[in-house]
Design a protein around this motif. Structure first.
Motif, short mmCIF file in Angstrom:
data_model
loop_
_atom_site.label_atom_id
_atom_site.label_comp_id
_atom_site.label_asym_id
_atom_site.label_seq_id
_atom_site.Cartn_x
_atom_site.Cartn_y
_atom_site.Cartn_z
N GLU A 1 7.30 6.46 0.42
CA GLU A 1 6.56 5.65 1.63
C GLU A 1 5.93 4.55 1.07
OE1 GLU A 1 6.04 9.16 4.95
OE2 GLU A 1 4.25 7.84 4.14
N PHE A 2 6.07 3.47 1.79
CA PHE A 2 5.19 2.22 1.26
C PHE A 2 5.04 1.40 2.53
CE2 PHE A 2 9.32 0.78 -0.24
CZ PHE A 2 9.31 -0.30 0.25
N GLU B 1 5.98 -1.01 7.87
CA GLU B 1 6.01 0.31 7.29
C GLU B 1 7.61 0.78 6.88
OE1 GLU B 1 4.53 3.04 10.50
OE2 GLU B 1 3.05 1.46 11.16
N ALA C 1 1.64 6.78 3.41
CA ALA C 1 1.03 5.44 3.00
C ALA C 1 0.50 4.92 4.25
CB ALA C 1 2.52 4.54 2.69
N SER D 1 5.92 10.22 -2.57
CA SER D 1 6.00 10.18 -1.08
C SER D 1 7.19 9.52 -0.38
CB SER D 1 4.93 9.38 -0.50
OG SER D 1 4.81 7.95 -0.75
N LYS E 1 10.37 3.40 4.56
CA LYS E 1 10.73 4.79 4.07
C LYS E 1 12.19 4.40 2.98
CE LYS E 1 9.09 8.32 7.24
NZ LYS E 1 9.75 9.33 7.92
N ASP F 1 0.47 8.97 -2.52
CA ASP F 1 1.38 10.28 -2.72
C ASP F 1 1.10 11.40 -1.71
OD1 ASP F 1 -1.15 11.56 -3.48
OD2 ASP F 1 -0.39 11.55 -5.66
N LEU G 1 4.76 6.22 -5.13
CA LEU G 1 5.93 5.71 -4.52
C LEU G 1 6.98 6.75 -4.43
CD1 LEU G 1 6.09 2.06 -5.54
CD2 LEU G 1 5.68 2.70 -3.21
N SER H 1 0.85 -1.22 0.02
CA SER H 1 -0.17 0.21 0.14
C SER H 1 0.90 1.17 -0.04
CB SER H 1 -0.89 -0.12 1.04
OG SER H 1 -0.39 -0.30 2.45
N THR H 2 0.50 2.23 -0.81
CA THR H 2 1.20 3.50 -1.07
C THR H 2 0.36 4.58 -1.13
OG1 THR H 2 3.13 4.58 -1.82
CG2 THR H 2 1.82 3.10 -3.27
N SER I 1 -4.18 7.32 -2.89
CA SER I 1 -3.50 5.84 -2.43
C SER I 1 -3.74 4.92 -3.16
CB SER I 1 -4.04 5.73 -1.01
OG SER I 1 -5.37 5.13 -0.90
N SER J 1 1.12 2.76 -9.29
CA SER J 1 1.73 3.00 -8.17
C SER J 1 2.90 3.50 -7.95
CB SER J 1 1.76 1.79 -7.24
OG SER J 1 0.46 1.06 -6.80
#
Length: 202
Positions: free
Chosen positions: A66-67, A121, A110, A64, A123, A24, A61, A21-22, A29, A57
């Motif tokens: 992040e995922f 989680e 995310a 941000s 980064k 911006d 990714l 899951s991610t 999402s 996605s």
């Protein structure tokens, strides 16, 4: 055993089948199913995912950084496959698969997937443009674990979750326990030695 020589290919199976899951920075999402993922370092804890640049996605990714890697189970097999063959450009995967976007503890954008037993989680620290896929190297910032998979001593019992694996186009569940880490060199207890001795005499 007779062997055939095949052209170079990714035949390192089985692999974890995970839903990533991610989102911006604007809040868009999505969920993408990934099998190209794995551990790269223990300290600091790091992993990677590899994603094609044309996937919806990909830009989320990159934006941000992040995922969340969400482990999947037999109960989530349909959602796992569906999120891998449908594009977030066309559908709301959260809505269609009845999945719940939860709050990550250390990420700003995310979300986690609440229905998954473990949420990792991450980064992004580096993006490697390798060819058909770009590798997102990432540091693990936190891990969320469903309490129902902890025993009375607080130890994680993921064998009870029915985790999914991916092998050459097929989804599989993990089988029975064959041993634990280090069992091959562990000394037997006195009762264990007696049992082994009786077995050899039969």
């Amino acid at each position: 055993m007779a062997k055939q020589i095949w052209k170079p290919g990714n035949m390192l199976y089985p692999l974890p089948a995970v839903m990533v899951s991610t989102a911006d920075k604007s809040g868009r999402s999505n969920i993408i199913t990934v099998a190209w993922t794995g551990t790269v370092c223990t300290n600091p804890a790091m992993l990677y995912i590899s994603v094609r640049p044309e996937r919806y996605s990909y830009n989320l990714l990159k934006d941000s950084g992040e995922f969340v890697v969400n482990l999947t189970t037999e109960k989530l097999k349909k959602a796992t496959d569906w999120c891998g063959v449908r594009s977030g450009r066309d559908v709301d995967k959260w809505k269609e698969m009845h999945l719940t976007a939860g709050k990550a503890s250390k990420l700003d954008h995310a979300p986690i997937i609440e229905e998954c037993p473990v949420n990792i989680e991450c980064k992004v620290t580096e993006i490697k443009e390798l060819g058909s896929h770009h590798m997102f190297l990432a540091k693990v910032e936190a891990v969320q674990v469903g309490e129902e998979y902890l025993d009375k001593k607080g130890r994680l019992q993921l064998g009870k979750a029915g985790l999914l694996a991916y092998s050459h186009g097929e989804y599989l569940t993990l089988g029975k326990t064959l041993g634990t880490f280090g069992w091959s060199v562990r000394k037997l207890s006195a009762s264990g030695r007696k049992a082994a001795s009786r077995k050899r005499k039969k």
